[in-house]
Enzyme design. Structure first.
Site, mmCIF file in Angstrom:
data_model
loop_
_atom_site.group_PDB
_atom_site.id
_atom_site.type_symbol
_atom_site.label_atom_id
_atom_site.label_comp_id
_atom_site.label_asym_id
_atom_site.label_seq_id
_atom_site.Cartn_x
_atom_site.Cartn_y
_atom_site.Cartn_z
ATOM 1 N N SER A 138 9.072 -81.482 3.847
ATOM 2 C CA SER A 138 8.025 -82.375 3.359
ATOM 3 C C SER A 138 8.681 -83.475 2.547
ATOM 4 O O SER A 138 9.774 -83.289 1.990
ATOM 5 C CB SER A 138 7.047 -81.591 2.477
ATOM 6 O OG SER A 138 6.191 -82.460 1.760
ATOM 7 N N TYR A 151 4.958 -76.407 -5.503
ATOM 8 C CA TYR A 151 5.005 -76.791 -4.088
ATOM 9 C C TYR A 151 6.244 -77.649 -3.821
ATOM 10 O O TYR A 151 6.991 -77.408 -2.867
ATOM 11 C CB TYR A 151 3.740 -77.545 -3.676
ATOM 12 C CG TYR A 151 3.826 -78.047 -2.252
ATOM 13 C CD1 TYR A 151 3.804 -77.155 -1.178
ATOM 14 C CD2 TYR A 151 3.963 -79.409 -1.971
ATOM 15 C CE1 TYR A 151 3.916 -77.602 0.130
ATOM 16 C CE2 TYR A 151 4.074 -79.860 -0.667
ATOM 17 C CZ TYR A 151 4.049 -78.957 0.379
ATOM 18 O OH TYR A 151 4.178 -79.402 1.677
#
Length: 250
Positions: A138, A151
């Site tokens: 990501s 995260y």
């Protein structure tokens, strides 16, 4: 010779789109996920294009993961391409009010799940001295943003593990790649916001990346000549400049 790809998190989003993209090109598929009905539906849709085998397990469960992979049918045992796509985000809280269960879910799936699947498949690749591993990271693995703490930490770990894999597996001629998307319009935000109203507004006012866009980049990476490895890709939609700047029009 037809190649076999093993895709985790194949029941939706990038994993499902990658399954469809690979099937169009005749790549044999092992599709993994937690939602059996979704797996069956995808298999039914793709079996006219290629051979498909489904595995219903949770990558967080080490024993179930190893058992499922070690007991693949003979026709699907040789994994040429591993797509470590299973991942999730839970909550968008500052570190001081973060939920421990959310933290566990993100670290268990995004990091440990990736490791469990890789551990089960890498030995056959090193034995053959061939294979390609693509870890879906990501933009959060490259840039920390407010309230992204754990995260972002999990995706930074994915990037570090990917780089470590590339070093360790270099003597065996195994390709290792990271594909790192920014905002992709999938079920991701519904999970993160637990179905709340915030999820409905995340992709409004701009055209986010679609799962198919990422799948096409993954297919490009796995179809390069033997001497070419796409080591790392960061991809945004045009409206996104970084993790916090998105041009929206209402």
């Amino acid at each position: 010779m037809k190649k076999t790809a093993f895709i985790t998190g194949a029941t939706s989003g990038i994993g499902e789109a990658t399954a469809y993209e690979f099937a169009k090109h005749g790549i044999r598929l092992v599709l993994c996920g937690r939602r059996l009905n979704r797996l069956k539906t995808i298999k039914d849709a793709l079996k006219r294009l290629t051979d498909v085998h489904i595995l219903n397990f949770d990558v967080r469960d080490k024993d179930a993961t190893l058992h499922a992979i070690n007991n693949l049918p003979e026709a699907f045992k040789q994994i040429d391409i591993l797509i470590n796509n299973a991942g999730n985000a839970h909550g968008l809280d500052p570190i001081q009010t973060g939920d421990l269960e959310d933290w566990d879910a993100m670290m268990d799936i995004n990091v440990k799940g990736l490791l469990y699947v890789s551990k089960a498949i890498i030995p056959q690749m090193t034995a053959r001295k061939s294979g390609h591993i693509i870890n879906i990271g990501s933009s959060a693995g490259k840039e920390v943003y407010p309230k992204g703490n754990v995260y972002c930490g999990s995706k930074h770990a994915v990037l570090a593990i990917t780089e470590g894999m590339r070093i360790d597996l270099n003597p065996f001629g195994i390709k290792v790649s990271a594909i790192n998307p920014g905002l992709v319009e999938t079920e991701f935000s519904k999970v993160r916001f637990k179905g709340g109203k915030e999820a409905d507004s995340v992709y409004k006012g701009f055209k986010a990346l679609q799962a198919k866009d990422v799948a096409e980049v993954i297919y490009f990476a796995v179809t390069r000549p033997p001497h070419v490895n796409i080591a790392d890709v960061l991809m945004f939609c045009t409206a996104q400049a970084n993790s916090t700047i998105v041009k929206k029009e209402f």
